[in-house]
Motif scaffolding. Sequence first.
Motif, PDB file in Angstrom:
ATOM      1  N   ARG A  74      40.092  35.615  45.620  1.00 21.87           N
ATOM      2  CA  ARG A  74      39.482  36.678  44.820  1.00 21.87           C
ATOM      3  C   ARG A  74      38.124  37.079  45.395  1.00 21.87           C
ATOM      4  NH1 ARG A  74      37.735  35.803  39.802  1.00 21.87           N
ATOM      5  NH2 ARG A  74      37.503  38.041  39.517  1.00 21.87           N
ATOM      6  N   SER A  75      37.319  36.091  45.735  1.00 24.32           N
ATOM      7  CA  SER A  75      35.988  36.397  46.269  1.00 24.32           C
ATOM      8  C   SER A  75      36.073  37.054  47.640  1.00 24.32           C
ATOM      9  CB  SER A  75      35.134  35.123  46.339  1.00 24.32           C
ATOM     10  OG  SER A  75      35.632  34.240  47.322  1.00 24.32           O
ATOM     11  N   ALA A  79      42.846  40.002  46.101  1.00 28.90           N
ATOM     12  CA  ALA A  79      43.552  40.395  44.869  1.00 28.90           C
ATOM     13  C   ALA A  79      44.821  39.580  44.640  1.00 28.90           C
ATOM     14  CB  ALA A  79      43.889  41.883  44.924  1.00 28.90           C
ATOM     15  N   GLY A 109      40.544  34.798  36.498  1.00 25.27           N
ATOM     16  CA  GLY A 109      40.286  36.182  36.895  1.00 25.27           C
ATOM     17  C   GLY A 109      41.517  36.978  37.261  1.00 25.27           C
ATOM     18  N   ILE A 110      42.698  36.514  36.867  1.00 22.97           N
ATOM     19  CA  ILE A 110      43.945  37.213  37.191  1.00 22.97           C
ATOM     20  C   ILE A 110      44.529  37.801  35.908  1.00 22.97           C
ATOM     21  CG2 ILE A 110      46.264  36.978  38.188  1.00 22.97           C
ATOM     22  CD1 ILE A 110      45.140  34.522  39.695  1.00 22.97           C
TER      23      ILE A 110
END
Length: 261
Positions: A74-75, A79, A109-110
């Motif tokens: 993610r970072s 995605a 964060g998904i």
Amino acid sequence: MAAGPWRWVPPAALSVLPVLPPLLLLLLLLGGARRLRRGRAGCRGGARGGRALLLTAHPDDEAMFFAPALLGLRSAGAAPAVLCCSAGNYYNQGEIRKKELEQSCCVLGIPPSDVTVIDHRDLPDNPAVEWDTQLLATLVLEHIEAKNINLVVTFDAGGVSGHANHISLYKAVRYLHSEGKLPEGCRVLVLESVNLFRKYISFLDVLISCLLPRDELFILTEEETEQAKRAMRCHRSQLLGYRQLYLLFSRYLVLNSLRLL
């Protein structure tokens, strides 16, 4: 010149001398590992951009084993989405575990729109059952093509815990890779299985992993490790006694070392 006064050294003081070198080494390891975590050490360049897919066998795999990779991807702007190949219905808790999976992924964060569960009768949650490679490969490939995936992350041949369902994922993806069925440019990273000692030394394995060959290494900061643990705690139906110990000691809640197929 007269010699200085002789001082008696208690035997108890002498007895600690043999343990001083290992103790100093442990302190150095602790300090080094903490510095590496703060510095976010690791090879993240190869995972930048694109669209990644985490392929798991059961709800809770994403937090229990792959949280460092998910947060790292993610970072890096990759995605990540999650494809879970069973509902985890071994104890008839499938519907509960699906909801727990969504909650865990949200912590990581998904969004729910990027979380898919395959609930196929021929892919049962069972540690003694190897899933059919052709069936699994077909289902996984359909998802890869539909989502325009260019990086797949899953278990290696050891499955981390030796679970037959985990190993089945590796065999299916290895088949797609070796047969040239994956879309052009789609790479596969497999999570390194380590021995029992390394598995349960938490962040102390950071130094060992940095010294050994690997293609990707994701290391979480202390704050991110707490985030991974919060995701794991979303799987309330699975938080048995030994899982509490896992939260304290597992290296997979701190780092992921992976290799390219």
